[in-house]
Motif scaffolding. Structure first.
Motif, PDB file in Angstrom:
ATOM      1  N   GLY A   1      11.921 -14.721   2.135  1.00  0.00           N
ATOM      2  CA  GLY A   1      11.569 -15.140   3.489  1.00  0.00           C
ATOM      3  C   GLY A   1      12.028 -16.560   3.759  1.00  0.00           C
ATOM      4  O   GLY A   1      13.196 -16.914   3.537  1.00  0.00           O
ATOM      5  N   PRO A   2      11.136 -17.437   4.230  1.00  0.00           N
ATOM      6  CA  PRO A   2      11.531 -18.804   4.596  1.00  0.00           C
ATOM      7  C   PRO A   2      12.046 -19.624   3.422  1.00  0.00           C
ATOM      8  O   PRO A   2      12.822 -20.556   3.626  1.00  0.00           O
ATOM      9  CB  PRO A   2      10.243 -19.405   5.179  1.00  0.00           C
ATOM     10  CG  PRO A   2       9.127 -18.546   4.671  1.00  0.00           C
ATOM     11  CD  PRO A   2       9.709 -17.172   4.527  1.00  0.00           C
ATOM     12  N   ASN A   3      11.637 -19.299   2.211  1.00  0.00           N
ATOM     13  CA  ASN A   3      12.161 -20.048   1.060  1.00  0.00           C
ATOM     14  C   ASN A   3      13.660 -19.846   0.897  1.00  0.00           C
ATOM     15  O   ASN A   3      14.359 -20.698   0.342  1.00  0.00           O
ATOM     16  CB  ASN A   3      11.439 -19.634  -0.223  1.00  0.00           C
ATOM     17  CG  ASN A   3      10.020 -20.171  -0.290  1.00  0.00           C
ATOM     18  OD1 ASN A   3       9.657 -21.070   0.454  1.00  0.00           O
ATOM     19  ND2 ASN A   3       9.212 -19.606  -1.176  1.00  0.00           N
TER      20      ASN A   3
ATOM     21  N   ASN B   1       5.799 -20.302  -5.430  1.00  0.00           N
ATOM     22  CA  ASN B   1       6.099 -18.896  -5.710  1.00  0.00           C
ATOM     23  C   ASN B   1       5.559 -17.992  -4.606  1.00  0.00           C
ATOM     24  O   ASN B   1       4.381 -18.051  -4.257  1.00  0.00           O
ATOM     25  CB  ASN B   1       5.478 -18.507  -7.054  1.00  0.00           C
ATOM     26  CG  ASN B   1       5.933 -17.156  -7.542  1.00  0.00           C
ATOM     27  OD1 ASN B   1       7.008 -16.688  -7.191  1.00  0.00           O
ATOM     28  ND2 ASN B   1       5.111 -16.527  -8.365  1.00  0.00           N
ATOM     29  N   ARG B   2       6.411 -17.134  -4.065  1.00  0.00           N
ATOM     30  CA  ARG B   2       6.068 -16.325  -2.898  1.00  0.00           C
ATOM     31  C   ARG B   2       6.335 -14.851  -3.172  1.00  0.00           C
ATOM     32  O   ARG B   2       7.266 -14.486  -3.877  1.00  0.00           O
ATOM     33  CB  ARG B   2       6.927 -16.801  -1.712  1.00  0.00           C
ATOM     34  CG  ARG B   2       6.442 -16.362  -0.349  1.00  0.00           C
ATOM     35  CD  ARG B   2       7.282 -17.051   0.738  1.00  0.00           C
ATOM     36  NE  ARG B   2       6.750 -16.783   2.057  1.00  0.00           N
ATOM     37  CZ  ARG B   2       6.989 -15.652   2.727  1.00  0.00           C
ATOM     38  NH1 ARG B   2       7.751 -14.719   2.203  1.00  0.00           N
ATOM     39  NH2 ARG B   2       6.468 -15.475   3.928  1.00  0.00           N
ATOM     40  N   ARG B   3       5.503 -14.008  -2.603  1.00  0.00           N
ATOM     41  CA  ARG B   3       5.743 -12.569  -2.711  1.00  0.00           C
ATOM     42  C   ARG B   3       6.899 -12.164  -1.798  1.00  0.00           C
ATOM     43  O   ARG B   3       7.144 -12.772  -0.759  1.00  0.00           O
ATOM     44  CB  ARG B   3       4.488 -11.780  -2.324  1.00  0.00           C
ATOM     45  CG  ARG B   3       3.406 -11.787  -3.397  1.00  0.00           C
ATOM     46  CD  ARG B   3       2.296 -10.803  -3.051  1.00  0.00           C
ATOM     47  NE  ARG B   3       1.373 -10.649  -4.166  1.00  0.00           N
ATOM     48  CZ  ARG B   3       0.313 -11.420  -4.373  1.00  0.00           C
ATOM     49  NH1 ARG B   3       0.044 -12.395  -3.512  1.00  0.00           N
ATOM     50  NH2 ARG B   3      -0.472 -11.224  -5.413  1.00  0.00           N
TER      51      ARG B   3
ATOM     52  N   VAL C   1      12.171 -22.193  -7.303  1.00  0.00           N
ATOM     53  CA  VAL C   1      10.812 -21.682  -7.268  1.00  0.00           C
ATOM     54  C   VAL C   1       9.971 -22.370  -8.334  1.00  0.00           C
ATOM     55  O   VAL C   1      10.404 -22.579  -9.466  1.00  0.00           O
ATOM     56  CB  VAL C   1      10.785 -20.150  -7.448  1.00  0.00           C
ATOM     57  CG1 VAL C   1      11.441 -19.707  -8.741  1.00  0.00           C
ATOM     58  CG2 VAL C   1       9.348 -19.636  -7.374  1.00  0.00           C
ATOM     59  N   THR C   2       8.754 -22.753  -7.959  1.00  0.00           N
ATOM     60  CA  THR C   2       7.759 -23.276  -8.892  1.00  0.00           C
ATOM     61  C   THR C   2       6.510 -22.422  -8.758  1.00  0.00           C
ATOM     62  O   THR C   2       6.394 -21.583  -7.859  1.00  0.00           O
ATOM     63  CB  THR C   2       7.408 -24.733  -8.593  1.00  0.00           C
ATOM     64  OG1 THR C   2       6.692 -24.812  -7.344  1.00  0.00           O
ATOM     65  CG2 THR C   2       8.664 -25.602  -8.511  1.00  0.00           C
TER      66      THR C   2
ATOM     67  N   THR D   1       6.876 -11.090  -7.007  1.00  0.00           N
ATOM     68  CA  THR D   1       7.064 -12.481  -6.608  1.00  0.00           C
ATOM     69  C   THR D   1       8.461 -12.965  -6.980  1.00  0.00           C
ATOM     70  O   THR D   1       9.198 -12.314  -7.731  1.00  0.00           O
ATOM     71  CB  THR D   1       6.036 -13.398  -7.292  1.00  0.00           C
ATOM     72  OG1 THR D   1       6.333 -13.469  -8.700  1.00  0.00           O
ATOM     73  CG2 THR D   1       4.621 -12.897  -7.086  1.00  0.00           C
ATOM     74  N   GLU D   2       8.780 -14.150  -6.461  1.00  0.00           N
ATOM     75  CA  GLU D   2      10.077 -14.759  -6.776  1.00  0.00           C
ATOM     76  C   GLU D   2      10.223 -14.983  -8.282  1.00  0.00           C
ATOM     77  O   GLU D   2      11.284 -14.701  -8.855  1.00  0.00           O
ATOM     78  CB  GLU D   2      10.199 -16.095  -6.031  1.00  0.00           C
ATOM     79  CG  GLU D   2      10.237 -15.960  -4.516  1.00  0.00           C
ATOM     80  CD  GLU D   2      10.014 -17.277  -3.792  1.00  0.00           C
ATOM     81  OE1 GLU D   2      10.427 -17.378  -2.624  1.00  0.00           O
ATOM     82  OE2 GLU D   2       9.411 -18.196  -4.387  1.00  0.00           O
TER      83      GLU D   2
END
Length: 615
Positions: free
Chosen positions: A383-385, A398-400, A393-394, A353-354
């Motif tokens: 990706g879109p983040n 939080n994104r993979r 990031v929170t 993750t981020e």
């Protein structure tokens, strides 16, 4: 290992902003005000402010580093620039606050068009510069209203659980890192004041205070600042206004030879006494609070508005600071390569993750044994983040790092000998042709700035288009500056020089700036490539009729070759990339373990080795 320096907690619940806005409006009505301007600022105009000064975030939920709100009885609007439009839309309740673009619709324009005739709009003169207050006053007058300076901030009156001010200890910044004794800096400053026919300077920017007196602190996150103000007269001793609870006996003794240390509560009285003699007092246009100018004017002094001479002195690094920057970047480069090698393996599993990436990079930097802090909260967008320019990031966002996506990681470190800031965009799995096209256009712009040769007097605005021309030719652009100045164990964003459409300060040898063009496709991905550059003397050019400057790249980290489309690059651009990668490999390999060294050798192989091209 959890981060020591940044939080991933989610911002306050947006629902909390409704009662806060209502409480503020009630407080305004109690004082006969029809509205108030709420900037994201403290009394020093810092980029990073202590929690006690995060009034805009408390009121609106917006946590970006730049923004302003205007609250009227029946309307409220939040102004943010292009870096934060997506973030603001996610954090702010649109039923409570309209969102406007800070540059396309400045607050002054909105006030002129929207403030009711006869309205009284309040502002805190400690949170606005003189120029900023003048713009607000002119807008109010054009609307038929009045701008009202406030003795107290109305948000403070309703912010019941407001944090206490910081009390970070002041420490001395050793001359072996500063490169110049503080007494010599004071002498240089006084000479500049005499040349400008000034009697005194109010040093309102804590960065300038820290540089001038060779001190550092920990009052704000990520920048080693002591929140302090100083007054330096041409004749007589300087006065340094800093909370005495921050100054231990050894530091007090060291500072005693440089300045008096009166209680900060005496600042206004002391300044008024100085001004009462008719003294011409310089107040920095960029950071000087309107309240300071009011004190001088009301006491009968003459306000000299202009640049604080310290800003330019601080921007031009001395030989010691330059050597420190090179050492810091080599150290940081080792940590970055270890991180990128780790990332290549860890991301393949599909579970990274981020937050995992941010924590890992911080740990690699901590492993150097010399990390003092991160220089800003890391921007880690998968990706879109990645399309959110100043994404934070929170745990909620939080994104993979998913296959077929790009991962943008913008981060930096504070070492006692230098400050770093670097961005890399990494392919997670095979990239699309569009990704490679956009990345290569960004890379070409980055290389164009890095390879630039330019005469003395050239400004950042003149170089900014170098970074954009390859995007422009495809009808693309990015909505931020190309580069900013960097401090020496100070702010990661330092003026007055910058590479941007607004960069009017000539670039001088010894300045360090970032080179960070980008491209952002909303909802899909972001691309940014950032290195730090030192302005140096250019190699001799036959027939040159004036002195020429060039850039030395300080940052040492590979650029992801998987995202490069060699067919879009010229032979000179490929040669630059190959030479840069060779330098990265040769400089950092001795400090790497064998497996990471092998990874770096592959990551920095010549373009022809993977692309089948000749140069």
């Amino acid at each position: 290992m959890p981060s020591r320096f940044q939080s991933f907690d989610d911002p306050a619940d947006p629902a909390a902003t409704r009662p806060r806005l209502a409480a503020l409006r009630a407080e305004l009505a109690r004082h006969g005000l029809d509205g108030v301007v709420v900037p994201r600022a403290d009394r020093y105009q810092n980029e990073y402010v202590p929690p006690a000064d995060e009034r805009l975030a408390w009121l609106t939920g917006f946590t970006g580093s730049a923004g302003t709100a205007v609250v009227l009885a029946d309307r409220a609007v939040l102004f943010v620039d292009g870096r934060y439009t997506l973030q603001a839309a996610e954090q702010v309740d649109p039923a409570l606050f309209e969102i406007a673009h800070l540059t396309e619709t400045p607050p002054s324009d909105w006030i002129e068009a929207s403030l009711p005739a006869g309205a009284r709009l309040g502002y805190d003169p400690w949170l606005h510069t003189v120029r900023g207050a003048e713009k607000l006053a002119a807008a109010c007058e054009a609307a038929g209203g009045t701008l009202v300076p406030l003795a107290g901030n109305p948000i403070d009156a309703v912010w019941t659980d407001r944090p206490a001010p910081p009390l970070g200890p002041v420490v001395m910044h050793d001359t072996r890192h500063a490169g110049e004794p503080a007494l010599d800096k004071l002498a240089r400053l006084r000479e500049a004041l005499r040349g400008a026919r000034l009697h005194a300077l109010v040093v309102s920017d804590p960065h300038a205070v820290a540089w001038l007196f060779n001190i550092r602190g920990s009052d704000v996150a990520h920048t080693p600042l002591p929140l302090a103000t100083a007054v330096v007269p041409v004749d007589g001793r300087a006065a340094l206004y800093v909370d005495p609870r921050k100054v231990g006996p050894a530091v007090r003794e060291a500072l005693a030879g440089l300045a008096d240390l009166p209680d900060p509560d005496a600042f206004e009285t002391d300044l008024a006494r100085l001004a009462a003699s008719g003294a011409a007092v310089r107040i920095d246009d960029a950071t000087g609070a309107d309240a300071i100018a009011r004190i001088v004017r009301d006491a009968g002094g003459k306000v000299s508005r202009g640049a604080d001479p310290i800003a330019l002195m601080k921007a031009v690094k001395n030989a010691t600071e330059i050597d420190g920057a090179r050492a810091a970047h080599r150290r940081d480069g080792v940590a970055l390569v270890r991180f990128l090698a780790w990332l290549d393996g860890a991301a393949a599993g599909g579970t990274l993750t981020e937050i995992d990436a941010v924590e890992a990079l911080e740990q690699f930097r901590a492993d150097t044994g010399q990390l003092e802090d991160v220089s800003f909260p890391s921007i880690a967008g998968a990706g879109p983040n990645g399309a959110i320019v100043h994404y934070r990031v929170t745990r909620r966002t939080n994104r993979r790092l998913g296959p077929g996506e790009l991962f943008l990681i913008d981060s930096g470190a504070q070492y006692v000998d230098g400050t770093t800031d670097v961005t890399r965009t990494v392919a997670i799995g095979p990239p699309t042709d569009e990704m490679r096209d956009r990345f290569t256009r960004v890379l070409k712009g980055h290389v164009a700035v890095a390879r630039a040769v330019f005469p003395d007097g050239t400004t950042g605005a003149q170089l900014d288009s170098f970074a954009r021309m390859f995007l422009w030719s495809a009808g693309l652009d990015f909505d931020h500056g190309t580069g900013h100045g960097i401090g020496s164990y100070l702010s990661v964003h330092e003026g007055p020089a910058r590479i941007s459409k607004l960069g009017t300060t000539p670039l001088s040898r010894g300045m360090i700036l970032s080179d960070e063009p980008g491209y952002y496709r909303t909802g899909a991905y972001g691309i940014r490539i950032e290195n730090l550059l030192l302005v140096t003397e250019a190699p001799a050019v036959a027939g040159a009729e004036k002195p020429l400057n060039a850039f030395e790249t300080l940052t040492l980290a590979p650029i992801d070759l998987r995202l490069v489309a060699p067919a879009l690059m010229s032979a000179d651009e490929i040669a630059w990339l190959d030479a840069y990668h060779e330098r990265v490999r040769e400089t950092l390999s001795p400090d790497l373990d064998p497996s990471t060294r092998d990874w770096l050798a592959h990551a920095t192989r010549p373009v022809a080795a993977f692309a089948g091209v000749t140069t």
